[in-house]
Design a protein around this motif. Structure first.
Motif, mmCIF file in Angstrom:
data_model
loop_
_atom_site.group_PDB
_atom_site.id
_atom_site.type_symbol
_atom_site.label_atom_id
_atom_site.label_comp_id
_atom_site.label_asym_id
_atom_site.label_seq_id
_atom_site.Cartn_x
_atom_site.Cartn_y
_atom_site.Cartn_z
ATOM 1 N N TYR A 62 92.417 -5.445 9.964
ATOM 2 C CA TYR A 62 92.531 -6.892 10.025
ATOM 3 C C TYR A 62 93.532 -7.373 8.879
ATOM 4 N N LYS A 63 94.310 -8.114 9.004
ATOM 5 C CA LYS A 63 95.330 -8.313 8.212
ATOM 6 C C LYS A 63 95.366 -10.153 8.100
ATOM 7 N N GLU A 64 95.687 -10.500 6.837
ATOM 8 C CA GLU A 64 96.159 -11.961 6.713
ATOM 9 C C GLU A 64 97.889 -12.212 6.137
ATOM 10 N N GLU A 65 98.614 -12.719 6.719
ATOM 11 C CA GLU A 65 99.727 -12.765 6.372
ATOM 12 C C GLU A 65 100.407 -11.342 6.224
ATOM 13 N N SER B 281 82.439 -0.246 -3.559
ATOM 14 C CA SER B 281 83.516 -0.291 -4.635
ATOM 15 C C SER B 281 83.889 -1.815 -4.629
ATOM 16 N N GLY B 282 83.135 -2.635 -3.945
ATOM 17 C CA GLY B 282 83.475 -3.864 -3.993
ATOM 18 C C GLY B 282 82.339 -4.702 -2.881
ATOM 19 N N TYR B 283 82.685 -5.955 -2.736
ATOM 20 C CA TYR B 283 81.816 -6.818 -1.668
ATOM 21 C C TYR B 283 82.605 -6.621 -0.324
ATOM 22 N N LEU B 284 81.721 -6.382 0.829
ATOM 23 C CA LEU B 284 82.469 -6.099 1.842
ATOM 24 C C LEU B 284 83.376 -7.489 2.539
ATOM 25 N N HIS B 285 84.448 -6.973 3.053
ATOM 26 C CA HIS B 285 85.225 -8.217 3.410
ATOM 27 C C HIS B 285 85.238 -8.179 5.037
ATOM 28 N N ILE B 286 85.772 -9.106 5.647
ATOM 29 C CA ILE B 286 85.860 -9.404 7.108
ATOM 30 C C ILE B 286 86.539 -8.082 7.794
ATOM 31 N N GLY B 287 87.332 -7.357 7.111
ATOM 32 C CA GLY B 287 88.091 -6.263 7.783
ATOM 33 C C GLY B 287 86.961 -5.122 7.877
ATOM 34 N N ASN B 288 85.975 -4.888 6.958
ATOM 35 C CA ASN B 288 85.012 -3.979 7.167
ATOM 36 C C ASN B 288 84.196 -4.381 8.449
#
Length: 312
Positions: free
Chosen positions: A237-240, A13-20
């Motif tokens: 994985y969270k940012e801010e 449903s979107g491009y994979l991010h670093i949390g994935n």
């Protein structure tokens, strides 16, 4: 503890991010520890959000980071032909029919607006439970008749089996959506049964889903083993302090690669976030350091279903 198979279960449903990727690496590390096989299971039932470039991105990301798996499609074409959830629609239907026959579901035509009027968090309050709407009515969902006092046993990876109850958010949860496709809760459960998965690694944001799926499995005659599945829930994985989202392209691996970030840089970023004892630049180093950290946490008396993370 006997563990034989786990899975990577991204949604296109979107491009994979670093949390994935964080979840993938934890899954691969724990699979290695137990010599368990890894299944690649791509969840594509949300057809309105699925795009071929998102499916291809899953293969590109796994290849770029050299994350292996033992079972599942090796290309977008093979996925569409043999592994898409659309190919298993008849199987999901069998489970839904069983629930109908046992009179464990009811039809609901409530809109999001109606749910919000009934509850500030859109928790379902049973509006259609006694309305006896027909199965065939258009634009209706099927909901499970639940009992919040009924307990479920969850096998935590680093703890003994624990007894829990469904949260209010999962009361009368949906098992078939208004578009007639099975819901995530039902499809995920059926797929894990179908592929003989006995170890599930997922983020803490899916804790309620774990409770719902184990609860649902207890209502089904055709499954015999899901209640023995072992679960490991890791922190996100969270940012801010914010959870990453594929819908807005947050920290996508694709963006990072375009910006010139190498494989080693991604491993370092995740390793630093987890406070791993040593720097990691590949899967072998990550697994070694992650398992070492888990072992140290266990010996120090810190026993939970998540690795120690930096505070938000």
């Amino acid at each position: 503890m006997k563990i034989t198979k786990t899975r990577l279960a991204p949604t296109p449903s979107g491009y994979l991010h670093i949390g994935n990727v964080l979840s993938f690496l934890i899954t691969a590390s724990l699979a290695k520890k137990h010599a368990a096989k890894i299944l690649l299971r791509i969840d594509d039932l949300d057809q309105k959000r699925v795009r071929m470039e998102y499916i291809q991105d899953i293969f590109d990301t796994l290849d770029f980071l050299e994350i292996p798996y033992d079972e599942g499609p090796k290309s977008s074409k093979e996925f569409i032909q043999d592994y898409s959830q659309l190919n298993r629609l008849p199987i999901y239907k069998e489970y839904i029919n069983e629930l109908k026959e046992k009179k464990l579901v009811f039809t609901c035509n409530c809109s999001r607006k109606t749910l919000l009027k009934k509850h500030p968090k859109r928790f379902y309050t049973g509006t259609c439970l006694q309305r006896d709407l027909p199965w065939s009515k258009n634009q209706t969902a099927l909901r499970l008749i639940t009992n919040l006092t009924q307990t479920v046993n969850i096998n935590h990876y680093t703890e003994n089996q624990q007894v829990h109850q469904l949260p209010n958010a999962m009361d009368f949860f949906v098992i078939q959506k208004k578009d007639t496709y099975p819901s995530y809760q039902l499809a995920s459960l059926v797929d894990d049964i179908y592929f003989d998965v006995d170890f599930i690694v997922r983020g803490t944001d899916l804790w309620d889903s774990t409770l719902a799926q184990v609860y649902l499995s207890n209502q089904l005659l055709r499954q015999q083993t899901f209640d023995q599945t072992v679960f490991y829930h890791h922190q996100l994985y969270k940012e801010e302090g914010k959870k990453l989202s594929k819908s807005n392209g947050s920290y996508s691996i694709r963006q990072m690669i375009k910006a010139g970030v190498k494989k080693e840089g991604i491993y370092r970023t995740i390793g630093h976030y987890l406070n791993l004892p040593q720097e990691t630049t590949n899967l072998e180093e990550f697994s070694s350091q992650f398992l070492l950290l888990m072992n140290q946490s266990s010996k120090s008396g810190i026993v939970n279903s998540s690795p120690p993370f930096k505070a938000d």
